[in-house]
Design a protein around this motif. Structure first.
Motif, PDB file in Angstrom:
ATOM      1  N   HIS A 104       0.796  -1.234   0.000  1.00 24.15           N
ATOM      2  CA  HIS A 104       0.000   0.000   0.000  1.00 24.15           C
ATOM      3  C   HIS A 104       0.828   1.283   0.000  1.00 24.15           C
ATOM      4  O   HIS A 104       0.260   2.368  -0.096  1.00 24.15           O
ATOM      5  CB  HIS A 104      -0.960   0.006   1.193  1.00 24.15           C
ATOM      6  N   VAL A 105       2.126   1.191   0.121  1.00 22.50           N
ATOM      7  CA  VAL A 105       2.937   2.405   0.128  1.00 22.50           C
ATOM      8  C   VAL A 105       2.968   3.015  -1.277  1.00 22.50           C
ATOM      9  O   VAL A 105       2.925   2.310  -2.281  1.00 22.50           O
ATOM     10  CB  VAL A 105       4.368   2.093   0.649  1.00 22.50           C
ATOM     11  N   SER A 106       3.021   4.330  -1.321  1.00 25.37           N
ATOM     12  CA  SER A 106       3.192   5.019  -2.599  1.00 25.37           C
ATOM     13  C   SER A 106       4.523   5.766  -2.554  1.00 25.37           C
ATOM     14  O   SER A 106       5.153   5.863  -1.490  1.00 25.37           O
ATOM     15  CB  SER A 106       2.039   5.989  -2.864  1.00 25.37           C
ATOM     16  N   ARG A 143       6.381   7.173   0.666  1.00 24.55           N
ATOM     17  CA  ARG A 143       5.638   8.073   1.543  1.00 24.55           C
ATOM     18  C   ARG A 143       5.112   7.223   2.701  1.00 24.55           C
ATOM     19  O   ARG A 143       4.426   6.229   2.464  1.00 24.55           O
ATOM     20  CB  ARG A 143       4.500   8.727   0.776  1.00 24.55           C
ATOM     21  N   PRO A 144       5.422   7.584   3.937  1.00 19.80           N
ATOM     22  CA  PRO A 144       4.984   6.761   5.082  1.00 19.80           C
ATOM     23  C   PRO A 144       3.473   6.510   5.041  1.00 19.80           C
ATOM     24  O   PRO A 144       2.676   7.430   4.871  1.00 19.80           O
ATOM     25  CB  PRO A 144       5.388   7.601   6.295  1.00 19.80           C
ATOM     26  N   ALA A 171       6.858   2.455   8.831  1.00 21.60           N
ATOM     27  CA  ALA A 171       5.766   2.911   7.970  1.00 21.60           C
ATOM     28  C   ALA A 171       6.168   2.949   6.506  1.00 21.60           C
ATOM     29  O   ALA A 171       5.394   3.394   5.653  1.00 21.60           O
ATOM     30  CB  ALA A 171       5.295   4.286   8.420  1.00 21.60           C
ATOM     31  N   VAL A 172       7.376   2.496   6.209  1.00 14.67           N
ATOM     32  CA  VAL A 172       7.871   2.386   4.833  1.00 14.67           C
ATOM     33  C   VAL A 172       8.474   0.996   4.678  1.00 14.67           C
ATOM     34  O   VAL A 172       8.859   0.372   5.667  1.00 14.67           O
ATOM     35  CB  VAL A 172       8.921   3.469   4.512  1.00 14.67           C
ATOM     36  N   PRO A 173       8.550   0.501   3.461  1.00 15.63           N
ATOM     37  CA  PRO A 173       9.102  -0.844   3.264  1.00 15.63           C
ATOM     38  C   PRO A 173      10.553  -0.955   3.734  1.00 15.63           C
ATOM     39  O   PRO A 173      11.323   0.005   3.629  1.00 15.63           O
ATOM     40  CB  PRO A 173       9.021  -1.049   1.748  1.00 15.63           C
ATOM     41  N   LEU A 222       9.564  12.065   7.929  1.00 16.05           N
ATOM     42  CA  LEU A 222       8.159  12.396   7.697  1.00 16.05           C
ATOM     43  C   LEU A 222       7.278  11.732   8.734  1.00 16.05           C
ATOM     44  O   LEU A 222       6.330  12.318   9.236  1.00 16.05           O
ATOM     45  CB  LEU A 222       7.735  11.952   6.294  1.00 16.05           C
ATOM     46  N   THR A 223       7.593  10.489   9.077  1.00 17.64           N
ATOM     47  CA  THR A 223       6.800   9.772  10.057  1.00 17.64           C
ATOM     48  C   THR A 223       6.895  10.443  11.417  1.00 17.64           C
ATOM     49  O   THR A 223       5.895  10.653  12.087  1.00 17.64           O
ATOM     50  CB  THR A 223       7.287   8.309  10.175  1.00 17.64           C
TER      51      THR A 223
END
Length: 144
Positions: A84-86, A94-95, A122-124, A138-139
């Motif tokens: 689901h990460v973009s 993007r987290p 929150a990121v791969p 960012l997180t």
């Protein structure tokens, strides 16, 4: 039944239907463009089941992993993040817990606190150092 009453009931039904359609479209956009999930017809379970049961799947996965040492990936949080990460224009992830990303947007819509990423990434995993540190910044700065 009077003709006016029937017309009022039909009009109310049309308004409710339009509202439900708008809400469904709003929820559907939570699968963000540019993610792997955006190109798939459904998740590891049908979409409606995932919306309703995802927390139970994650909890069962956690119990199996922590207490039984089973590291199946079907319901893993890392698998959710990977799919689901973009990515932004610089190809940095993007987290997923940001307010406009998959987990963050839906939890904000539902007014449910999202604390998974207090401990989990929150990121791969497997990103180069620059991508991971930018995404982590960012997180830390606005993911909640």
């Amino acid at each position: 039944m009077a003709k006016a009453t029937v017309m009022a009931i039909l009009a109310a039904g049309l308004v409710m239907g339009a509202f439900a359609y708008a809400k469904a479209a709003e929820i559907k956009r939570y699968v963000v463009d540019g993610s792997q999930a955006a190109g798939l017809p459904s998740c590891v379970e049908p979409t409606e089941r995932m919306r309703r049961m995802h927390m139970e799947f994650i909890k069962h996965q956690r119990i199996a992993t922590v207490h039984q040492g089973i590291r199946d990936t079907k319901y893993s949080l890392a698998g959710c993040v990977d799919c689901h990460v973009s990515y932004d224009a610089q190809h940095s992830p993007r987290p997923i817990n940001q307010p406009d990303q998959f987990c963050g947007a839906c939890h904000r819509y539902a007014s449910v606190k999202l604390d998974c990423f207090d401990c989990h990434a929150a990121v791969p995993k497997g990103l180069d150092g620059d991508q991971a540190s930018r995404a982590d910044g960012l997180t830390q700065g606005g993911g909640r």
